[in-house]
Design a protein around this motif. Structure first.
Motif, PDB file in Angstrom:
ATOM      1  N   ALA A 153      40.074  37.643  52.373  1.00  0.00           N
ATOM      2  CA  ALA A 153      38.824  37.779  53.058  1.00  0.00           C
ATOM      3  C   ALA A 153      38.581  39.149  53.380  1.00  0.00           C
ATOM      4  CB  ALA A 153      39.274  37.353  54.532  1.00  0.00           C
ATOM      5  N   ASN A 154      39.339  40.272  52.708  1.00  0.00           N
ATOM      6  CA  ASN A 154      39.085  41.588  52.815  1.00  0.00           C
ATOM      7  C   ASN A 154      37.796  41.947  52.027  1.00  0.00           C
ATOM      8  OD1 ASN A 154      39.451  44.301  51.381  1.00  0.00           O
ATOM      9  ND2 ASN A 154      40.943  44.614  53.175  1.00  0.00           N
ATOM     10  N   SER A 155      36.740  42.806  52.482  1.00  0.00           N
ATOM     11  CA  SER A 155      35.705  43.047  52.074  1.00  0.00           C
ATOM     12  C   SER A 155      35.821  43.807  50.679  1.00  0.00           C
ATOM     13  CB  SER A 155      34.609  43.633  53.104  1.00  0.00           C
ATOM     14  OG  SER A 155      35.240  44.807  53.537  1.00  0.00           O
ATOM     15  N   GLU A 156      36.716  44.828  50.597  1.00  0.00           N
ATOM     16  CA  GLU A 156      36.969  45.868  49.590  1.00  0.00           C
ATOM     17  C   GLU A 156      37.385  45.050  48.272  1.00  0.00           C
ATOM     18  OE1 GLU A 156      36.373  49.219  47.676  1.00  0.00           O
ATOM     19  OE2 GLU A 156      35.673  48.917  49.451  1.00  0.00           O
ATOM     20  N   ILE A 157      38.512  43.977  48.703  1.00  0.00           N
ATOM     21  CA  ILE A 157      38.985  43.454  47.480  1.00  0.00           C
ATOM     22  C   ILE A 157      38.088  42.654  46.732  1.00  0.00           C
ATOM     23  CG2 ILE A 157      40.714  41.372  47.059  1.00  0.00           C
ATOM     24  CD1 ILE A 157      42.575  42.557  49.134  1.00  0.00           C
ATOM     25  N   ARG A 158      37.213  41.781  47.882  1.00  0.00           N
ATOM     26  CA  ARG A 158      36.041  40.844  47.069  1.00  0.00           C
ATOM     27  C   ARG A 158      35.200  41.859  46.370  1.00  0.00           C
ATOM     28  NH1 ARG A 158      36.553  36.117  50.743  1.00  0.00           N
ATOM     29  NH2 ARG A 158      34.662  35.343  50.216  1.00  0.00           N
ATOM     30  N   LYS A 159      34.812  43.079  46.971  1.00  0.00           N
ATOM     31  CA  LYS A 159      33.683  43.928  46.367  1.00  0.00           C
ATOM     32  C   LYS A 159      34.220  44.320  44.860  1.00  0.00           C
ATOM     33  CE  LYS A 159      32.057  48.389  46.859  1.00  0.00           C
ATOM     34  NZ  LYS A 159      32.719  49.617  47.085  1.00  0.00           N
ATOM     35  N   GLN A 160      35.480  44.650  44.811  1.00  0.00           N
ATOM     36  CA  GLN A 160      36.005  45.321  43.556  1.00  0.00           C
ATOM     37  C   GLN A 160      36.215  44.185  42.706  1.00  0.00           C
ATOM     38  OE1 GLN A 160      38.837  48.479  43.426  1.00  0.00           O
ATOM     39  NE2 GLN A 160      38.274  49.617  45.202  1.00  0.00           N
ATOM     40  N   LEU A 161      36.759  43.008  43.021  1.00  0.00           N
ATOM     41  CA  LEU A 161      36.831  41.971  42.052  1.00  0.00           C
ATOM     42  C   LEU A 161      35.468  41.603  41.337  1.00  0.00           C
ATOM     43  CD1 LEU A 161      39.443  40.237  41.518  1.00  0.00           C
ATOM     44  CD2 LEU A 161      38.487  38.738  42.765  1.00  0.00           C
ATOM     45  N   LYS A 162      34.450  41.615  42.182  1.00  0.00           N
ATOM     46  CA  LYS A 162      33.154  41.192  41.771  1.00  0.00           C
ATOM     47  C   LYS A 162      32.802  42.388  40.661  1.00  0.00           C
ATOM     48  CE  LYS A 162      30.203  38.169  42.064  1.00  0.00           C
ATOM     49  NZ  LYS A 162      30.641  36.778  41.439  1.00  0.00           N
ATOM     50  N   GLU A 163      33.043  43.519  40.983  1.00  0.00           N
ATOM     51  CA  GLU A 163      32.757  44.671  40.247  1.00  0.00           C
ATOM     52  C   GLU A 163      33.499  44.510  38.867  1.00  0.00           C
ATOM     53  OE1 GLU A 163      33.506  48.245  42.391  1.00  0.00           O
ATOM     54  OE2 GLU A 163      31.721  48.068  43.645  1.00  0.00           O
ATOM     55  N   GLY A 164      34.809  43.724  38.800  1.00  0.00           N
ATOM     56  CA  GLY A 164      35.356  43.697  37.658  1.00  0.00           C
ATOM     57  C   GLY A 164      34.593  42.961  36.492  1.00  0.00           C
ATOM     58  N   GLU A 165      33.865  41.930  36.927  1.00  0.00           N
ATOM     59  CA  GLU A 165      32.839  41.242  35.859  1.00  0.00           C
ATOM     60  C   GLU A 165      32.323  42.171  35.044  1.00  0.00           C
ATOM     61  OE1 GLU A 165      31.846  37.154  37.831  1.00  0.00           O
ATOM     62  OE2 GLU A 165      30.474  38.283  38.223  1.00  0.00           O
ATOM     63  N   PHE A 166      31.683  43.457  35.656  1.00  0.00           N
ATOM     64  CA  PHE A 166      30.872  44.336  34.873  1.00  0.00           C
ATOM     65  C   PHE A 166      31.902  45.162  34.084  1.00  0.00           C
ATOM     66  CE2 PHE A 166      28.575  43.084  38.534  1.00  0.00           C
ATOM     67  CZ  PHE A 166      27.530  42.327  37.983  1.00  0.00           C
ATOM     68  N   LYS A 167      32.837  45.796  34.858  1.00  0.00           N
ATOM     69  CA  LYS A 167      33.677  46.533  34.326  1.00  0.00           C
ATOM     70  C   LYS A 167      34.724  46.056  33.324  1.00  0.00           C
ATOM     71  CE  LYS A 167      34.486  49.667  38.260  1.00  0.00           C
ATOM     72  NZ  LYS A 167      35.367  50.038  39.300  1.00  0.00           N
ATOM     73  N   TYR A 168      35.135  44.961  33.411  1.00  0.00           N
ATOM     74  CA  TYR A 168      36.192  44.409  32.422  1.00  0.00           C
ATOM     75  C   TYR A 168      35.921  43.277  31.633  1.00  0.00           C
ATOM     76  CZ  TYR A 168      38.484  47.652  36.054  1.00  0.00           C
ATOM     77  OH  TYR A 168      38.788  48.559  36.906  1.00  0.00           O
ATOM     78  N   GLY A 169      34.582  42.710  32.138  1.00  0.00           N
ATOM     79  CA  GLY A 169      34.315  41.419  31.338  1.00  0.00           C
ATOM     80  C   GLY A 169      34.809  40.217  32.002  1.00  0.00           C
TER      81      GLY A 169
END
Length: 344
Positions: free
Chosen positions: A280-296
């Motif tokens: 539920a942590n907002s930063e984990i959710r945000k960075q995981l979502k960014e992983g789509e663009f950064k790491y495919g």
């Protein structure tokens, strides 16, 4: 011919929340959670008080779940319950209630592994919520667990890495305690972190195996850091709370992400999901979502109500077991310790 309506009542009582849910063919009709506020006074869950509160809450919570689902209990196809892992006293309340109800209604009993429930919450039938494809990696993070799980099928799971000491949720809560924040402190660290500078203070990351975690050293480092700063300035925490929280959260999240990156690299699996209360942590959710663009990666993030302990996740696991005719008999007993790969 219309599809058969499979209604399952699920009960979750592994820790300090009493929850009941009704699912119909994969769709959640109700998901009721009764929180136990009393533990905040003690700064953590008191097992004896938890089991006592479950005994008080279970009947009204189950009644409410059936009422909200707008069905009669005679329509139920099966009763699912959390067998473990969890607090023994709490699990016993849910287990004995589920057994009695299934027996009285003459319907099957289904035991669910709590950890599998967290992972399988991704398969709840929700609009605009895509489901991960097998195999996928699931970062399971909660107050009691921190694991990277390879999920090959609904009930075929393998732990690739896990914590060698404390769980990530405990790291958040203990850090919050050091900062004199009330229990549970994890969500408060998240709240204050959003107002602070994540690079204000640097904490050393633990050196452990590629996919394993360790948080006990980090907690100690935070404690010593705060003690040292408070000697020089007694108001250090109140004056810098946002920056401290942001720095703690940034360190914890980067530890989680580093290990997940290692797991993706090792396995070649790019379907990545998170589960458990800390997701539920907002930063984990945000960075995981960014992983789509950064790491495919392709990332899957559950709805908030299915992250913390709730019966909705037990209901979907129960439904999937029901489809396989995977029932439990009346002799089954609660298990305080249960690994994620254990189905029985």
């Amino acid at each position: 011919m219309s599809e058969q309506q499979i209604y399952i009542l699920a009960i979750e009582s592994s820790c300090d929340d009493t929850s009941a849910a009704v699912i119909c063919n994969g769709k959640i009709l109700s998901n009721i959670v009764a929180n136990q506020k009393i533990h905040a006074e003690y700064g953590g869950v008191v097992p004896e008080l938890a089991s006592r509160a479950h005994q008080q809450n279970i009947v009204p919570v189950v009644q409410q779940a059936i009422l909200k689902a707008n069905i009669d209990k005679k329509q139920l196809s099966a009763i699912a319950f959390t067998r473990g892992p969890g607090l023994m006293g709490s699990l016993l309340v849910g287990t004995s209630f589920a057994k009695s109800l299934a027996l009285s209604l003459g319907i099957p009993l289904i035991d669910v592994n709590h950890m599998q429930g967290h992972v399988l919450a991704h398969f709840i039938d929700e609009e605009n919520t895509p489901k991960p494809a097998f195999p996928f990696l699931c970062l399971t993070i909660s107050g009691g667990h921190t694991q990277i799980v390879k999920v090959s099928n609904y009930f075929e799971m393998e732990v690739l890495g896990e914590t060698i000491d404390d769980a990530v949720g405990e790291a958040f809560d203990k850090s919050a305690k050091i900062l004199n924040l009330p229990y549970p402190g994890g969500p408060l660290i998240d709240k204050y972190a959003q107002l602070g500078n994540p690079k204000a203070y640097k904490f050393t990351k633990p050196k452990v195996n590629k996919m394993d975690f360790s948080f006990s050293g980090l907690k100690t480092a935070i404690l010593y850091f705060i003690q040292k700063q408070e000697k020089e300035n007694p108001n250090f925490v109140t004056e810098n709370l946002n920056d401290i929280c942001a720095s703690i959260q940034d360190t914890i999240v980067s530890i989680l992400l580093d290990k997940l990156k290692n797991a993706v690299k090792e396995t070649g699996i790019k379907e990545v999901a998170i589960a458990g209360g800390v997701s539920a942590n907002s930063e984990i959710r945000k960075q995981l979502k960014e992983g789509e663009f950064k790491y495919g990666w392709k990332t899957y993030i559950p709805k908030f109500e299915y992250t913390t302990d709730n019966a909705g996740m037990i209901a979907i696991a129960g439904y999937l077991k029901y489809l396989q005719n995977n029932y439990a008999d009346a002799s089954i007993s609660a298990q305080a310790r249960l690994k994620v790969h254990q189905t029985n």
